[in-house]
Scaffold this active site. Structure first.
Site, short mmCIF file in Angstrom:
data_model
loop_
_atom_site.label_atom_id
_atom_site.label_comp_id
_atom_site.label_asym_id
_atom_site.label_seq_id
_atom_site.Cartn_x
_atom_site.Cartn_y
_atom_site.Cartn_z
N LYS A 168 1.05 -36.61 -21.58
CA LYS A 168 0.47 -37.90 -21.20
C LYS A 168 -0.43 -38.43 -22.31
CE LYS A 168 -0.85 -41.44 -18.66
NZ LYS A 168 -1.53 -41.27 -17.36
N LEU A 169 -1.23 -37.57 -22.91
CA LEU A 169 -2.11 -38.02 -23.99
C LEU A 169 -1.28 -38.51 -25.18
CD1 LEU A 169 -4.95 -35.32 -23.96
CD2 LEU A 169 -4.98 -37.63 -22.97
#
Length: 288
Positions: A168-169
């Site tokens: 996600k990052l």
């Protein structure tokens, strides 16, 4: 399935509605109950405590702002949920806080996976998010009907909670970059005396084109920023990226992104959509 949605901000409200629409029995809780009350019109049961929300749940979905909130909710509700419940950590809280949540869940005897949500307000409300799942495969499979109701597809990031967070990052670094790059080109075109729409026309259909540039670019040109993904929320995520990056990673671009999004926030756009990063390229000028 009986699903408890803990946290009804932009994303929590959207997924609660999507889950209800797909036939799940949804109970929602939010720290400020008034923000959750509109969900009752969609058939969601709104309750006043997290303990009430998780009682009888098959799946507990955590859609909260930061790691402290997730840890607080685990403390408050872990003992009230059935032992068979699968807890799905869907909040973007970074690598360090995710590790703390994993330890808290282990000590509380909670079965935990993560399913990061890639998308904004509209895909959340339509059940068209991309879910980035990580954790024991049997637990992910048990939560699959919920993930399928929330998203158009699920990407298996790994069998360890934390790998979904890492993905996600990385994905949000792309979102931050392409949004800021679009804003930079729009701002540069305007500063050189051009209609910024010409920039979008120039890239249209070419190898460098992306639909996202046209969506956000149109918003930037209009100077109207209805919130799909709040700018200060993305600023938080950029800080999490910088904190997670190892010493072998050069943070130069992340540092620049942090600066330009901070500039837009300081101009009053923190709660606006991330397209308002356009204001970060105005230097001493203010477009508002």
């Amino acid at each position: 399935m009986r699903v408890a949605v803990l946290g009804t901000g932009i994303m929590g409200q959207g997924v609660a509605r999507s889950l209800t629409r797909e036939g799940h029995d949804v109970t929602a809780w939010n720290r400020t109950r008034e923000k959750a009350e509109p969900l009752t019109a969609d058939g969601v049961a709104v309750v006043g405590t997290v303990a009430e929300a998780v009682t009888g749940a098959d799946v507990v979905l955590l859609v909260l702002f930061d790691g402290d909130a997730v840890l607080d909710v685990l403390d408050a509700a872990a003992s009230s949920a059935p032992a068979t419940a699968v807890w799905v950590q869907a909040s973007t809280i970074g690598v360090e806080a995710t590790g703390q949540v994993v330890e808290k869940a282990r000590s509380a005897g909670v079965d935990l996976i993560e399913a990061m949500m890639l998308g904004t307000r509209k895909p959340a409300a339509e059940g068209k998010l991309v879910m980035l799942a990580a954790g024991a495969s049997d637990l992910v499979q048990r939560a699959r009907p919920v993930l399928d109701a929330m998203g158009a597809k699920t990407i298996a990031a790994g069998d360890t909670v934390g790998q979904g967070t890492a993905l996600k990052l990385a994905a949000n670094a792309w979102i931050a970059s392409v949004t800021a790059a679009t804003a930079q080109s729009v701002a540069l075109a305007e500063s050189l005396g051009l209609d910024p729409q010409l920039f979008l026309d120039a890239i249209s259909g070419g190898q460098a084109d992306t639909p996202y540039a046209h969506i956000k670019g149109a918003t930037m040109i209009a100077g109207d920023y209805p919130t799909q993904f709040a700018l200060d929320g993305l600023r938080k995520d950029i800080d999490l990226m910088r904190a997670a990056a190892p010493s072998t990673f050069d943070p130069t671009l992340l540092d620049a992104l942090a600066t330009v999004y901070a500039s837009a926030s300081e101009r009053g756009h923190g709660s606006d959509d991330i397209a308002a990063v356009r204001a970060g390229f105005d230097g001493g000028r203010d477009r508002d």
